[in-house]
Design an enzyme around this catalytic site. Structure first.
Site, PDB file in Angstrom:
ATOM      1  N   TRP A  26     -15.166  -9.525   1.526  1.00 12.09           N
ATOM      2  CA  TRP A  26     -14.213  -8.785   0.686  1.00 12.09           C
ATOM      3  C   TRP A  26     -14.837  -8.452  -0.671  1.00 12.09           C
ATOM      4  CZ3 TRP A  26      -8.924 -11.924   0.995  1.00 12.09           C
ATOM      5  CH2 TRP A  26      -8.361 -11.751   2.279  1.00 12.09           C
ATOM      6  N   ARG A  38     -20.036  -7.139   8.392  1.00 14.94           N
ATOM      7  CA  ARG A  38     -18.619  -6.874   8.700  1.00 14.94           C
ATOM      8  C   ARG A  38     -18.434  -5.581   9.503  1.00 14.94           C
ATOM      9  NH1 ARG A  38     -13.466  -6.253   4.464  1.00 14.94           N
ATOM     10  NH2 ARG A  38     -12.331  -4.840   5.828  1.00 14.94           N
ATOM     11  N   ARG A  85      -4.493  -2.898  17.490  1.00 14.61           N
ATOM     12  CA  ARG A  85      -5.429  -2.435  16.464  1.00 14.61           C
ATOM     13  C   ARG A  85      -6.796  -3.108  16.577  1.00 14.61           C
ATOM     14  NH1 ARG A  85      -3.996  -3.262  11.131  1.00 14.61           N
ATOM     15  NH2 ARG A  85      -4.570  -1.210  10.367  1.00 14.61           N
ATOM     16  N   HIS A 133     -16.231   0.345  -1.180  1.00  8.65           N
ATOM     17  CA  HIS A 133     -15.660  -0.966  -1.471  1.00  8.65           C
ATOM     18  C   HIS A 133     -16.112  -1.512  -2.817  1.00  8.65           C
ATOM     19  CE1 HIS A 133     -13.869  -4.859  -0.650  1.00  8.65           C
ATOM     20  NE2 HIS A 133     -13.450  -4.442   0.512  1.00  8.65           N
ATOM     21  N   GLU A 182      -6.843   5.942  13.746  1.00  4.51           N
ATOM     22  CA  GLU A 182      -5.927   5.594  12.654  1.00  4.51           C
ATOM     23  C   GLU A 182      -6.513   6.104  11.342  1.00  4.51           C
ATOM     24  OE1 GLU A 182      -4.066   1.515  12.469  1.00  4.51           O
ATOM     25  OE2 GLU A 182      -5.052   1.470  10.511  1.00  4.51           O
ATOM     26  N   GLU A 224      -4.597   4.315  -0.681  1.00  9.47           N
ATOM     27  CA  GLU A 224      -4.925   2.974  -1.149  1.00  9.47           C
ATOM     28  C   GLU A 224      -6.240   2.944  -1.927  1.00  9.47           C
ATOM     29  OE1 GLU A 224      -5.159   0.092   1.990  1.00  9.47           O
ATOM     30  OE2 GLU A 224      -5.823  -1.505   0.650  1.00  9.47           O
ATOM     31  N   ARG A 245       0.810  -1.210   0.000  1.00 10.50           N
ATOM     32  CA  ARG A 245       0.000   0.000   0.000  1.00 10.50           C
ATOM     33  C   ARG A 245       0.844   1.262   0.000  1.00 10.50           C
ATOM     34  NH1 ARG A 245      -3.460  -3.571  -1.704  1.00 10.50           N
ATOM     35  NH2 ARG A 245      -4.315  -4.919  -0.108  1.00 10.50           N
ATOM     36  N   GLU A 276      -7.209 -10.641   9.273  1.00  8.57           N
ATOM     37  CA  GLU A 276      -6.696 -10.947   7.930  1.00  8.57           C
ATOM     38  C   GLU A 276      -5.566 -11.967   7.960  1.00  8.57           C
ATOM     39  OE1 GLU A 276      -5.975  -6.972   6.262  1.00  8.57           O
ATOM     40  OE2 GLU A 276      -8.076  -6.944   5.627  1.00  8.57           O
ATOM     41  N   LYS A 296      -9.677   2.560  13.245  1.00 12.63           N
ATOM     42  CA  LYS A 296      -9.753   3.302  11.981  1.00 12.63           C
ATOM     43  C   LYS A 296     -10.904   4.303  12.033  1.00 12.63           C
ATOM     44  CE  LYS A 296      -7.615  -0.178   9.023  1.00 12.63           C
ATOM     45  NZ  LYS A 296      -7.571  -0.887   7.737  1.00 12.63           N
ATOM     46  N   ASP A 348     -13.000   0.349   6.082  1.00  5.79           N
ATOM     47  CA  ASP A 348     -11.569   0.293   5.776  1.00  5.79           C
ATOM     48  C   ASP A 348     -11.158   1.436   4.858  1.00  5.79           C
ATOM     49  OD1 ASP A 348      -8.971  -0.497   5.454  1.00  5.79           O
ATOM     50  OD2 ASP A 348      -9.399  -2.312   4.313  1.00  5.79           O
ATOM     51  N   ASN A 399       1.319  -5.986   9.038  1.00  2.00           N
ATOM     52  CA  ASN A 399       1.441  -7.424   8.768  1.00  2.00           C
ATOM     53  C   ASN A 399       2.918  -7.748   8.986  1.00  2.00           C
ATOM     54  OD1 ASN A 399      -1.318  -7.503   7.865  1.00  2.00           O
ATOM     55  ND2 ASN A 399      -0.615  -6.573   5.969  1.00  2.00           N
TER      56      ASN A 399
END
Ligand code: BDP
Length: 696
Positions: free
Chosen positions: A559, A355, A343, A537, A406, A412, A187, A310, A379, A384, A229
């Site tokens: 997703w 979600r 987080r 999304h 955040e 992104e 990202r 994730e 967030k 997201d 990650n």
């Protein structure tokens, strides 16, 4: 004055000669070109003649402040502004005197402490004063970091060509920890990783110092060096040496280094059979690892952790809660003053079928169970980082847990390194949102609502290996505005756009007017051509750049664009009202009731909360379908207008950056049109209505 990258002053930036130095964006907003307005220049040359930073030899932070003032003031005034000898018997008129009561005899002598003591070590006072009948400018703070921030604030004042008359500025940061989170290559759209790990610690790229100066100039004081990650290598001894080298370089600039930690590190790095938080060997391993880190980096900040999200490991792998997981690390860090940023970006399908409800369901029952040195990082929205989301309902619902906000600076979902999208209006929208609980979201984040002792804002950085740091030159504005808002969330997006423009592109009023106009509506335009009316999304899988509204990801409905927009012959949007998933029930009733009622819900959030009939009448008089078409077209038209505004600046700004932005805008316009066309033709298959000819 050893910034070898600073080109010789360009005194002709109002009407550049064809041979003017090529600018490439590397200097960011720290360009310090000579003031072009003759009256201002005369004023500044009269008011500023010398710099006096006592005891800078024994303080790297004061030395950094001095160096910046010397480079900055000399550049802006187009003449050398020399340091004055502390022992000189006569104070010089026009001296800029910076220091703390401990470091500076002058600050002590003036007895100004009552004016800045309450501002804390990060706050500062800038004031016009008189010593021995000579006018001077004082930059004072109880902390050296405050002196540095004050030095940058004075430079900003000159860079934006504001008068020094009656100078009296007292500021303190509203949020304690103001961080950048580096997700490395993931990202990051501005080339590769901003840190060259292979070369470290042997080679320290001089650009890291530019990064540190840029961060300090906008008040940032923390950096997470690696991706959420988290790879295991970042906790190995070899990497600790590299991280230490970066921390040593950042320290003078008041920036503390943090690391993302992988919850299974006791297994992957330590070779233990488990990472279970209740296992004594696991606790011992974290303690020893933390001790090792602090012996290399004594002011290490702590860990950011993405757990059970994730595919990342976490305490739930051992049937332990997020609080038990966070506290495990917190207890290892506490003796050293380190913290955990845990987080809340989790969306375990077991928590809810919607979600957007999952993080709240998992975290609110844990309020009060986190150790004092844990902050839960949330967030801005419940999904997201989409171009527009409602604010995250967690804000205000965990009064006994310090909650950080955040934000995503890297674009992104908002055009990556191509599109000119100024994000400050989006962040202001989230910060200014009324939670309905008697305080705004910003009130939660800055601690005023619940009295959090520690307050944190984190931004996912957009800096990469690109020469201009951020790929698209205008993306620098998002880095800039993030830092300034983290410092003071009451600043307006418009004021910050103007500040950044003046510092980055110059004070020519034509330039300022055109650029701030372009920036002002650019985020709304992005919403319009990507996800208007509460959509979100819709982007393509993996790269997240273009649209793919028809995509259904096998085995991952949450997703899938189709899961979010739910288009059918009746209408569009996800029913999260009290008759649907009842996300609205997670908000305080004052706000939840508004979202719940399709007639009261803000139209720009409609599809987040309702399945909206195609023929529903909108405030404009258009049907919902017509409105959707209108907004998709309006968004693209805005980009076309931005291109025209930019073209009008040809020859007025430097050729290098002009051409780079012009090329980005060409592609931006084509991609925005493609987004519109793909989405509208996809939705039209459900609405079965013509796409009206729209002229926004
Ligand atoms: C998503 C990104 C993914 C991040 C994730 C996160 O696509 O790369 O790892 O957020 O926040 O937006 O952890």
């Amino acid at each position: 004055m050893n910034y070898s990258h600073v080109p010789s002053p360009d005194r002709s930036h109002r009407s550049p000669s064809p041979f003017a130095p090529i600018e490439d964006g590397f200097e960011l907003w720290l360009r310090y070109r000579p003031i072009a307005d003759p009256a201002r220049l005369a004023e500044y040359r009269g008011a500023v003649t010398a710099i006096m930073v006592e005891n800078r030899g024994s303080s790297p932070t004061l030395a950094a402040a001095h160096e910046e003032l010397a480079v900055g003031l000399s550049g802006l005034l187009g003449e050398d502004v020399p340091p004055v000898d502390v022992r000189a018997p006569v104070h010089r008129a026009g001296a800029v005197i910076a220091g703390t009561p401990e470091s500076s005899t002058v600050v002590r002598r003036l007895g100004l402490e009552k004016k800045f003591a309450a501002l804390g070590p990060g706050g500062f006072l800038i004031a016009a004063e008189t010593i021995d009948d000579r006018p001077v400018i004082i930059i004072a703070s109880t902390g050296e970091a405050g002196v540095l921030y004050g030095s940058f604030a004075l430079l900003r004042r000159l860079q934006t060509e504001r008068s020094l008359d009656g100078l009296q500025i007292a500021e303190k940061p509203r949020i304690g920890l103001r961080m950048l989170d580096h997700w490395e290559e993931t990202r990051c759209y501005a080339g590769g990783n901003v840190w060259n790990w292979n070369e470290l610690p042997g080679t320290i790229d001089p650009k890291y110092k530019v990064y540190a100066r840029a961060c300090a100039s906008i008040g940032l004081n923390g950096a997470v060096l690696n991706n959420v990650n988290a790879e295991k290598k970042y906790l190995t001894p070899a990497y600790l040496l590299k991280e230490k080298a970066v921390a040593d370089l950042f320290r003078p600039y008041g920036i503390r280094v943090f690391l993302s930690a992988n919850f299974s590190a006791p297994i992957t790095v330590g070779g233990l059979p488990t990472a279970d938080p209740t296992d004594p060997a696991v606790r011992g391993w974290w303690k020893a690892k933390v001790d090792e880190i602090f012996s290399a980096i004594p002011d290490f900040g702590g860990f950011v952790v993405k757990a059970n999200s994730e595919g990342e490991p976490g305490p739930k792998d051992f049937r332990r809660s997020h609080a038990e997981g966070a506290n495990l690390l917190a207890r290892a860090l506490a003796p050293h003053g380190g913290i955990v940023l845990w987080r809340a970006f989790v969306y375990d399908p077991e928590a809810d079928s919607d979600r957007l409800k999952r993080a709240y369901n998992e975290f609110t029952p844990l309020d009060g169970e986190f150790d004092e040195n844990v902050t839960v990082q949330v967030k801005n929205g419940p999904l997201d980082f989409q171009p527009r989301e409602p604010f995250n309902p967690l804000f205000g619902k965990m009064p006994r847990t310090s909650l950080a906000m955040e934000l995503q600076i890297t674009q992104e979902y908002t055009g990556q390194d191509v599109q000119l999208v100024y994000l400050a209006p989006m962040w202001k929208e989230a910060l200014d949102a009324d939670t309905g609980g008697g305080f705004s979201v910003a009130g939660v984040v800055d601690g005023s609502a619940h009295g959090y002792k520690r307050t944190v804002v984190a931004g996912v950085a957009n800096t990469g290996s690109a020469r201009n740091w951020t790929g698209q030159d205008f993306a620098q504005a998002n880095w800039y505005a993030f830092g300034r808002l983290a410092w003071d969330h009451t600043l307006s997006a418009e004021a910050l756009a103007e500040e950044w423009t003046r510092m980055t592109w110059g004070n020519d009023e034509r330039v300022v007017a055109a650029i701030t106009a372009m920036m002002s509506g650019s985020r709304e335009a992005c919403v319009d051509y990507m996800d208007p009316l509460g959509l979100g999304h819709l982007m393509a899988r993996d790269h997240h750049y273009g649209p793919e509204p028809g995509d259904t990801v096998p085995g991952h409905e949450d997703w899938s664009p189709t899961y979010f927009h739910r288009a059918d012959e009746k209408g569009l949007g996800y029913d999260r009202s009290s008759r649907g998933s009842n996300l609205v029930g997670q908000y305080f009733p004052k706000v939840g009731n508004v979202f719940d009622d399709i007639d009261a819900c803000p139209e720009n959030l409609l599809c987040w909360f309702h399945h909206v009939p195609w023929d529903r009448k909108m405030k404009s008089g258009r049907t919902f379908w017509e409105e959707l078409c209108f907004l998709y077209h309006r968004g693209v038209a805005y980009v076309t207008a931005m291109r025209a505004q930019w073209d009008s600046l040809k020859g007025v700004i430097d050729a290098g950056r002009f051409a780079a932005v012009a090329a980005k805008l060409r592609r931006h316009e084509a991609d925005a049109a493609a987004y519109r066309n793909v989405c509208l033709s996809y939705f039209q298959a459900f609405s079965r209505r013509p796409i009206p000819v729209t002229s926004p």
